[in-house]
Design a protein around this motif. Structure first.
Motif, PDB file in Angstrom:
ATOM      1  N   TYR A 165     -14.061 -15.623  -9.306  1.00 58.33           N
ATOM      2  CA  TYR A 165     -15.443 -15.144  -9.401  1.00 58.33           C
ATOM      3  C   TYR A 165     -16.086 -15.574 -10.710  1.00 58.33           C
ATOM      4  O   TYR A 165     -17.228 -16.047 -10.741  1.00 58.33           O
ATOM      5  N   ARG A 169     -16.347 -19.720  -8.348  1.00 62.63           N
ATOM      6  CA  ARG A 169     -15.692 -20.186  -7.125  1.00 62.63           C
ATOM      7  C   ARG A 169     -15.846 -19.130  -6.020  1.00 62.63           C
ATOM      8  O   ARG A 169     -14.865 -18.635  -5.473  1.00 62.63           O
ATOM      9  N   HIS A 170     -17.078 -18.776  -5.731  1.00 64.30           N
ATOM     10  CA  HIS A 170     -17.325 -17.664  -4.807  1.00 64.30           C
ATOM     11  C   HIS A 170     -16.894 -17.990  -3.382  1.00 64.30           C
ATOM     12  O   HIS A 170     -16.405 -17.108  -2.664  1.00 64.30           O
ATOM     13  N   THR A 171     -17.081 -19.235  -2.967  1.00 60.59           N
ATOM     14  CA  THR A 171     -16.681 -19.602  -1.603  1.00 60.59           C
ATOM     15  C   THR A 171     -15.176 -19.443  -1.424  1.00 60.59           C
ATOM     16  O   THR A 171     -14.704 -18.889  -0.422  1.00 60.59           O
ATOM     17  N   THR A 172     -14.405 -19.908  -2.421  1.00 55.79           N
ATOM     18  CA  THR A 172     -12.952 -19.752  -2.354  1.00 55.79           C
ATOM     19  C   THR A 172     -12.564 -18.278  -2.392  1.00 55.79           C
ATOM     20  O   THR A 172     -11.716 -17.821  -1.613  1.00 55.79           O
ATOM     21  N   ASN A 174     -14.318 -15.687  -1.491  1.00 53.27           N
ATOM     22  CA  ASN A 174     -14.694 -15.025  -0.246  1.00 53.27           C
ATOM     23  C   ASN A 174     -13.727 -15.380   0.882  1.00 53.27           C
ATOM     24  O   ASN A 174     -13.436 -14.545   1.748  1.00 53.27           O
ATOM     25  N   GLY A 175     -13.223 -16.597   0.878  1.00 56.70           N
ATOM     26  CA  GLY A 175     -12.215 -16.981   1.861  1.00 56.70           C
ATOM     27  C   GLY A 175     -10.922 -16.212   1.662  1.00 56.70           C
ATOM     28  O   GLY A 175     -10.265 -15.810   2.637  1.00 56.70           O
TER      29      GLY A 175
END
Length: 216
Positions: A165, A169-172, A174-175
């Motif tokens: 965060y 690296r929000h996409t990672t 969130n995954g």
């Protein structure tokens, strides 16, 4: 023809977040543990999407949401007696928190009760890598849990969710939250950990009186 009977859901809530609280910071206007609260919301949403959890029931318990006026010790005991999976949020504050150690001991006592009955299936603890930690930084009993998340992104294993965060690296991140929800749902169904009488923990909570402050 057999009459259809809907499948009964596992007990609720699915998870109990055990975490070491951050203090107020005079250098920042961001509330303490704000990122953890956001993660909790996303994790809870994923669990609702993946399961048949009833409306109005916490998917994942977070003690910041204890209603005003609630007898908070009784609330904690009740949730520890009924939750399906313990979710220790790995960080240095967790490792030094007496209340987190108490939550672990309560949950382990409940699991031991099931071992004694001969109905224990699997460990119902799923650790969450929050802070960037080396393996040697994680003390027992947390390092003894077998869930290493080797199928998760390597940067999660290295930096933790907090690192992802903070590095944008929000996409990672969130995954990872979605993968954790999948694992929690799987452990909840496969472990079939039975609820217990909250009174099983009375002596543990009594031992904390006057030794660790008024609240966790």
């Amino acid at each position: 023809m057999h009459e259809y009977e809907p499948r009964a859901s596992v007990q609720e809530p699915y998870g109990f977040l055990s975490y070491g609280r951050n203090p107020e910071s005079p250098e920042s206007s961001e509330p303490p543990d704000e990122l953890l609260v956001r993660f909790h919301g996303r994790l809870s949403r994923h669990l609702r999407e993946l399961t048949d959890l009833r409306a109005g029931i916490d998917a994942v318990y977070l003690d910041q949401r204890i209603p005003v006026g609630t007898e908070w010790k009784n609330e904690l005991k009740d949730r520890l007696a009924r939750c399906q999976v313990l979710l220790p949020v790995l960080s240095k504050r967790l490792f030094t928190s007496k209340w987190c150690a108490l939550e672990w001991e309560c949950f382990e006592r409940r699991q031991q009760l099931q071992r004694d009955r001969g109905t224990f299936i699997r460990n119902a603890v799923v650790p969450i890598r929050w802070a960037p930690l080396r393996p040697q930084d994680i003390p027992s009993p947390y390092r003894d849990v077998q869930y290493s998340h080797q199928d998760f992104h390597k940067d999660y294993l290295r930096d933790g969710l907090l690192g992802l965060y903070r590095l944008g690296r929000h996409t990672t991140a969130n995954g990872i939250a979605y993968q954790l929800a999948q694992e929690i749902a799987d452990v909840a169904v496969s472990s079939r950990l039975e609820p217990c009488d909250p009174g099983l923990f009375d002596d543990l909570f009594d031992s904390m009186n006057g030794s660790a402050g008024e609240e966790p």
